[in-house]
Write an enzyme that holds these catalytic residues in place. Structure first.
Site, PDB file in Angstrom:
ATOM      1  CB  VAL B 147      17.146 -31.995  42.297  1.00 16.92           C
ATOM      2  CG1 VAL B 147      18.256 -32.750  43.023  1.00 16.92           C
ATOM      3  CG2 VAL B 147      17.211 -30.519  42.627  1.00 16.92           C
ATOM      4  CE  LYS B 220      20.955 -31.253  38.280  1.00 11.69           C
ATOM      5  NZ  LYS B 220      21.616 -32.194  37.382  1.00 11.69           N
ATOM      6  N   GLY B 310      17.385 -36.451  30.133  1.00 11.88           N
ATOM      7  CA  GLY B 310      16.699 -37.075  29.005  1.00 11.88           C
ATOM      8  C   GLY B 310      15.392 -36.357  28.762  1.00 11.88           C
TER       9      GLY B 310
END
Lengths: 168, 336
Positions: B147, B220, B310
């Site tokens: 999350v 999430k 990322g």
């Protein structure tokens, strides 16, 4: 009776006093004064909202005195709508009878659409509408919103609500 | 020095990030008393075993383990046959059945291994079962990276805000949607144009529906509901509206009135929908950033923001979960 007045005054010293003096003379009991010095109108005047307890019969006299003092009375009357919410509608807002959408809110008696802006990029393209809704209280705002949500499901419109309206 | 022997399952973008970060932070970890040794890496093509520790440069240039794998063991066999304490599970997520990650996690927890993951699927599909398995086997299940990526949220609530009652959480949990909405508002791009740009920059998948229809955010929301609010919900319990119907004109209209439009996930309300966020609000972050407002009884509202995805950022969240298992266990023990 609780009344509210939306006034506009010039941005110069002593104006607020000129606005409040007639209220004192007519034995109005001032509950709140909202002086929005940082939110000037396009006319360059300063909007002020006064909420007061006063006999309704004195309202016309007060209005006359205010005008004589150079204060503009934009609206004066019973204070009904205490809460406000802004929402955005996206989709075929106009084609799906915008008048009816507004009417569904207005006809509740406890809520009203008080401001409406439209953006229509082109025929057949989805348009969007910004609505400001006022209601008599917090619960009524929620009731008006649930009516609006239902209407928008039927009309296949996306309702975008403000995050601050209903903090956990 | 505490030695932690780690098995990595999943060798995609995040898996590469984990290998790189473990190597880069080896010395720093040593300084805080942790000897983190990666002893195996497994992906769909095979397993690379290195009982003395994986040397990152030996495998980092390979996109998959095909060609470097020295074993054909599947994850389950790896956990059963080698000496490892902790499993990092970073296989591709599936929000409907949770596999293959769910199987990996069940196996690892059952065999008494701690599990640290960035994989949402298993936690959305079967959170309760995984948490029970972890408790029964006296091991930790950590999932900060699922999350908000590197943005500290779960650990912030479980550790720093411990003692507060959490009234609700609202946030931007999908960087792809936020990028698209930001570009539409800034450049007045139509939705499709902003989406194409996001795809060209690698922020959106070729099939963007998972992000733009709010599925990812809903996953999430389900994880936060299960973990922070002790609910037992699945993806289907979340009411979801995505961003595909938003037009640049509506964003301009909102902006004129002092609002940005953001895709907001909310717990315990279990909703995902575009909402008007005042431009001055700390939640009104742009680009690919994520943000979350935590509403508490004692601390008021706390807002965090950070990169939601990322390679290195996600690996960083995984690293901090690993460290948290071996440091200050007493706080976590009370909560698990």
């Amino acid at each position: 009776m609780r009344l509210s007045m939306d006034l506009e005054m010039e941005d110069k010293p002593g104006q607020l006093l000129m606005a409040l003096e007639p209220l004192r003379e007519q034995k109005g009991n001032i509950i709140s004064v909202l002086h929005h010095r940082d939110k000037k109108t396009p006319r360059g005047t300063i909007p002020v909202r006064v909420i007061l307890e006063m006999d309704r019969s004195r309202l016309e006299t007060v209005k006359g005195q205010l005008q004589a003092n150079g204060i503009m009375v934009v609206r004066a009357g019973e204070e009904r709508f205490l809460e406000e919410i802004t929402v955005l509608l996206v989709g075929h807002v106009l084609d799906r009878d915008l008048g009816d959408t507004v009417h569904q809110i207005d006809s509740t008696g406890f809520a009203e659409v008080v401001d409406l802006s439209l953006s229509m990029p082109g025929i057949d393209e989805p348009s969007s509408a910004y609505l400001r809704i006022r209601a008599t209280g917090k619960d009524e705002i929620q009731k008006a919103m649930s009516i609006l949500r239902q209407v928008c499901v039927q009309k296949d419109l996306l309702v975008i609500e403000p995050i601050e309206a209903d903090e956990p | 020095m505490t030695e932690v022997r780690i098995s990595l399952v999943g060798y995609g973008v995040v898996g590469h990030g984990v290998v790189e970060v473990l190597e880069r932070k080896r010395q720093l970890m040593g300084e805080i008393g942790l000897d983190l040794t990666l002893v195996s890496v497994t992906d769909h093509t095979g397993t690379y075993l290195a009982p003395d520790g994986v040397v990152a440069k030996d495998i980092l240039d390979h996109r998959t383990l095909e060609g470097v794998a020295n074993s054909d063991m599947a994850a389950r066999e790896v956990f059963g046959s080698i000496d490892c304490d902790l499993v990092v599970e970073v296989t591709p997520t599936n929000i409907v059945h949770g596999q293959p990650g769910l199987g990996h996690m069940v196996d690892a927890l059952s065999m008494g291994k701690h599990v640290v993951t960035s994989n949402k699927g298993p936690l959305v599909v079967d959170y309760r079962r995984l948490k029970d398995l972890a408790r029964k086997n006296d091991v930790a299940l950590k999932f900060e990276a699922t999350v908000g990526g590197t943005m500290p949220l779960i650990s912030l609530i479980e550790r720093t805000l411990v003692g507060n009652t959490i009234l609700g959480i609202r946030g931007i949990f999908n960087g792809t949607c936020n990028y698209i909405l930001t570009r539409m508002a800034e450049e007045k791009y139509p939705y499709n144009h902003a989406l194409t740009e996001a795809q060209e920059l690698g922020y959106a998948e070729a099939d963007p529906s998972y992000d733009v229809e709010g599925v990812d955010t809903a996953g999430k929301v389900a994880i936060l509901a299960n973990s922070i609010f002790d609910m037992d919900v699945k993806y289907g319990d979340v009411e979801v509206t995505g961003i595909t119907g938003i037009t640049p004109e509506s964003l301009i209209l909102a902006h004129k009135r002092g609002y940005a439009v953001k895709l907001i996930g909310e717990v315990p309300a279990l909703t995902v929908k575009p909402m008007l966020v005042p431009l001055g609000s700390p939640l009104a972050v742009g680009s690919t950033l994520n943000a979350a407002a935590i509403y508490t009884d004692l601390s008021g509202t706390i807002t965090v923001t950070g990169l939601g995805a990322g390679r290195i950022e996600t690996a960083s969240a995984i690293l901090s979960d690993i460290v948290s298992i071996y440091r200050g266990n007493h706080v976590d023990a009370q909560r698990s």
